[in-house]
Write an enzyme that holds these catalytic residues in place. Structure first.
Site, PDB file in Angstrom:
ATOM      1  N   ARG A 105       0.948  -1.136  -0.053  1.00 40.41           N
ATOM      2  CA  ARG A 105       0.014   0.022   0.189  1.00 40.41           C
ATOM      3  C   ARG A 105       0.923   1.491   0.008  1.00 40.41           C
ATOM      4  NH1 ARG A 105      -5.344   1.354   3.620  1.00 40.41           N
ATOM      5  NH2 ARG A 105      -6.132   0.032   1.825  1.00 40.41           N
ATOM      6  N   HIS A 132      -7.118   0.762  -6.418  1.00 36.47           N
ATOM      7  CA  HIS A 132      -7.413   0.003  -5.425  1.00 36.47           C
ATOM      8  C   HIS A 132      -8.161  -1.141  -5.831  1.00 36.47           C
ATOM      9  CE1 HIS A 132      -7.982  -1.233  -1.399  1.00 36.47           C
ATOM     10  NE2 HIS A 132      -8.542  -0.543  -0.770  1.00 36.47           N
ATOM     11  N   GLN A 135      -9.882  -3.869  -3.412  1.00 33.90           N
ATOM     12  CA  GLN A 135     -11.301  -3.365  -3.290  1.00 33.90           C
ATOM     13  C   GLN A 135     -12.511  -3.762  -4.115  1.00 33.90           C
ATOM     14  OE1 GLN A 135     -12.148  -1.826  -0.092  1.00 33.90           O
ATOM     15  NE2 GLN A 135     -14.253  -2.328  -0.868  1.00 33.90           N
ATOM     16  N   ASP A 227     -17.243   7.066  -1.435  1.00 29.60           N
ATOM     17  CA  ASP A 227     -16.011   6.972  -0.816  1.00 29.60           C
ATOM     18  C   ASP A 227     -15.917   8.260  -0.165  1.00 29.60           C
ATOM     19  OD1 ASP A 227     -13.397   6.070   0.216  1.00 29.60           O
ATOM     20  OD2 ASP A 227     -12.540   6.346  -1.888  1.00 29.60           O
ATOM     21  N   CYS A 267     -16.529   1.544   0.418  1.00 21.97           N
ATOM     22  CA  CYS A 267     -15.287   0.918   0.642  1.00 21.97           C
ATOM     23  C   CYS A 267     -14.798   1.064   2.070  1.00 21.97           C
ATOM     24  CB  CYS A 267     -14.116   1.354  -0.240  1.00 21.97           C
ATOM     25  SG  CYS A 267     -13.560   3.010  -0.130  1.00 21.97           S
ATOM     26  N   ARG A 295     -13.688  -8.793   1.309  1.00 25.32           N
ATOM     27  CA  ARG A 295     -12.244  -8.591   1.013  1.00 25.32           C
ATOM     28  C   ARG A 295     -11.364  -9.899   1.385  1.00 25.32           C
ATOM     29  NH1 ARG A 295     -10.361  -3.514   1.203  1.00 25.32           N
ATOM     30  NH2 ARG A 295      -8.432  -4.458   0.312  1.00 25.32           N
TER      31      ARG A 295
HETATM   32  N1   CP Z   1     -11.673  -0.296   2.103  1.00 23.17           N
HETATM   33  C1   CP Z   1     -10.124  -0.510   2.678  1.00 23.17           C
HETATM   34  O1   CP Z   1      -9.174  -0.612   1.917  1.00 23.17           O
HETATM   35  O2   CP Z   1      -9.906  -0.453   3.864  1.00 23.17           O
HETATM   36  P1   CP Z   1      -8.715  -0.117   4.722  1.00 23.17           P
HETATM   37  O3   CP Z   1      -8.008   1.416   4.370  1.00 23.17           O
HETATM   38  O4   CP Z   1      -9.067  -0.200   6.105  1.00 23.17           O
HETATM   39  O5   CP Z   1      -7.605  -1.050   4.538  1.00 23.17           O
HETATM   40  N1  NVA Z   2     -10.054   6.527  -1.357  1.00 25.27           N
HETATM   41  C1  NVA Z   2      -9.613   6.266   0.012  1.00 25.27           C
HETATM   42  C2  NVA Z   2      -9.924   4.883  -0.020  1.00 25.27           C
HETATM   43  C3  NVA Z   2      -9.562   4.209   1.544  1.00 25.27           C
HETATM   44  C4  NVA Z   2      -9.982   2.805   1.405  1.00 25.27           C
HETATM   45  C5  NVA Z   2      -8.184   6.706   0.227  1.00 25.27           C
HETATM   46  O1  NVA Z   2      -7.354   6.475  -0.492  1.00 25.27           O
HETATM   47  O2  NVA Z   2      -7.814   7.128   1.364  1.00 25.27           O
END
Ligand code: CP
Ligand code: NVA
Length: 308
Positions: A105, A132, A135, A227, A267, A295
């Site tokens: 990440r 993502h 997701q 989101d 998400c 997930r």
């Molecule tokens: N939806 C999602 O990716 O959640 P986190 O940021 O908690 O991993």
């Molecule tokens: N769009 C958000 C998603 C978090 C799971 C971010 O990138 O922070």
């Protein structure tokens, strides 16, 4: 050991590393894994995965760790900047000597691509500034569970043209869905991703639309997705975004303009009072915790297709 499909690219740095056929196989395998987890209990025995997380996470980090353990493998986790002490290409060539897969990440998609360029083991994108994809897998699976099939469904995304929107549109159009995004001017999806999704939609006969009117987007929708208005890494813009995005809040009134059987998707994490409100997220229409549960199952299928 059951026969398992494979992902030819041996990586998942973004959605299109998985072909449409592989995507369908992944959804089918997810159903098998979810129905009968014991059958896969030792499928990743003696396999180890390195999790590199530059940003916070609840769902992604825990579901990857659990998925690996429940498949008989092991995980090691490092949080914080990946390339602070040494370049990403060196990190990649260390980690590949010890483990069989990297789940990363990152702030920048470039870091994911750099890891994948240098590592001889699969690299999985666990969220970047651009995509993502894990997701989107869970979301497609959740919709298929709910509606039986994806072809012909309309998914409306209301909010920022961000990483989650990008991955959703790249999968939705390949699965024969109609995807409509409503976002404020200036917050559209990135041009390169939009063009890519448009090309895929044209080839597959799917529909892709952009509007600045949330009411228009949700008309006839089977699912309304939102989101956060401010993604991780954009915190400096939060005040401005709160003002700009206010007309895009998903309220009970907006949900009422979708189909009566429409589901609400997010998400998570959600900011109640911003992109949506308690009356929506806690309503019977909400499938946000189904998404979160899935997930785990979709990532098991992904790991199996990449590693076993
Ligand atoms: N939806 C999602 O990716 O959640 P986190 O940021 O908690 O991993
Ligand atoms: N769009 C958000 C998603 C978090 C799971 C971010 O990138 O922070």
């Amino acid at each position: 050991m059951p026969e398992l499909p494979r992902i030819a690219a041996r990586r998942f740095t973004w959605d299109l590393d998985v072909s449409t056929e592989e995507l369908l196989q992944l959804l089918d395998l997810t159903a098998r894994v979810k129905r009968n987890p014991q059958q896969f209990r030792w499928s990743l025995a003696d396999r180890y995965v390195t999790l590199l997380f530059e940003k916070p996470s609840l769902r992604t980090l825990l579901t990857f760790e659990l998925a690996i353990r429940q498949l008989g493998g092991g995980a090691v986790t490092m949080t914080g900047p990946i390339a602070a002490r040494e370049p990403a290409k060196d990190v990649a060539r260390n980690v590949e000597r010890w483990t069989h897969c990297i789940v990363a990440r990152t702030f920048s998609q470039d870091t994911i691509e750099e890891l994948a360029r240098w590592a001889s083991i699969p690299v999985i994108n666990a969220l970047s500034d651009l995509y993502h994809p894990c997701q989107a897998l869970a979301d497609m699976f959740t919709l298929r569970e709910r509606f039986g099939e994806l072809n012909g469904l309309k998914l409306a995304f209301v909010g920022d043209g961000n990483n989650v929107a990008h991955s959703l549109m790249l999968d939705a159009v390949r699965l024969g869905m109609e995807f409509c995004i409503a976002c404020p001017p200036g917050y559209e999806p990135k041009r390169q991703v939009w063009d890519q999704a448009n090309a895929l939609a044209r080839t597959g006969g799917a529909q892709l639309h952009l509007t600045h009117d949330p009411r228009e987007a949700v008309r006839g929708a089977h699912a309304v997705y939102t989101d956060v208005w401010t993604s991780m890494g954009f915190e400096g813009e939060a005040d401005k975004r709160r003002r700009v995005f206010q007309p895009y809040q998903v309220t009970p009134e907006l949900m009422a303009r979708a189909r009566p059987e429409a589901v609400f998707m997010h998400c998570l994490p959600a900011r109640r009072g911003e992109e949506t409100v308690d009356e929506v997220i806690e309503s019977p229409q909400s499938v946000v915790f189904e998404q979160a549960e899935n997930r785990l199952h979709t990532q098991k299928a992904l790991l199996l297709m990449l590693l076993s």
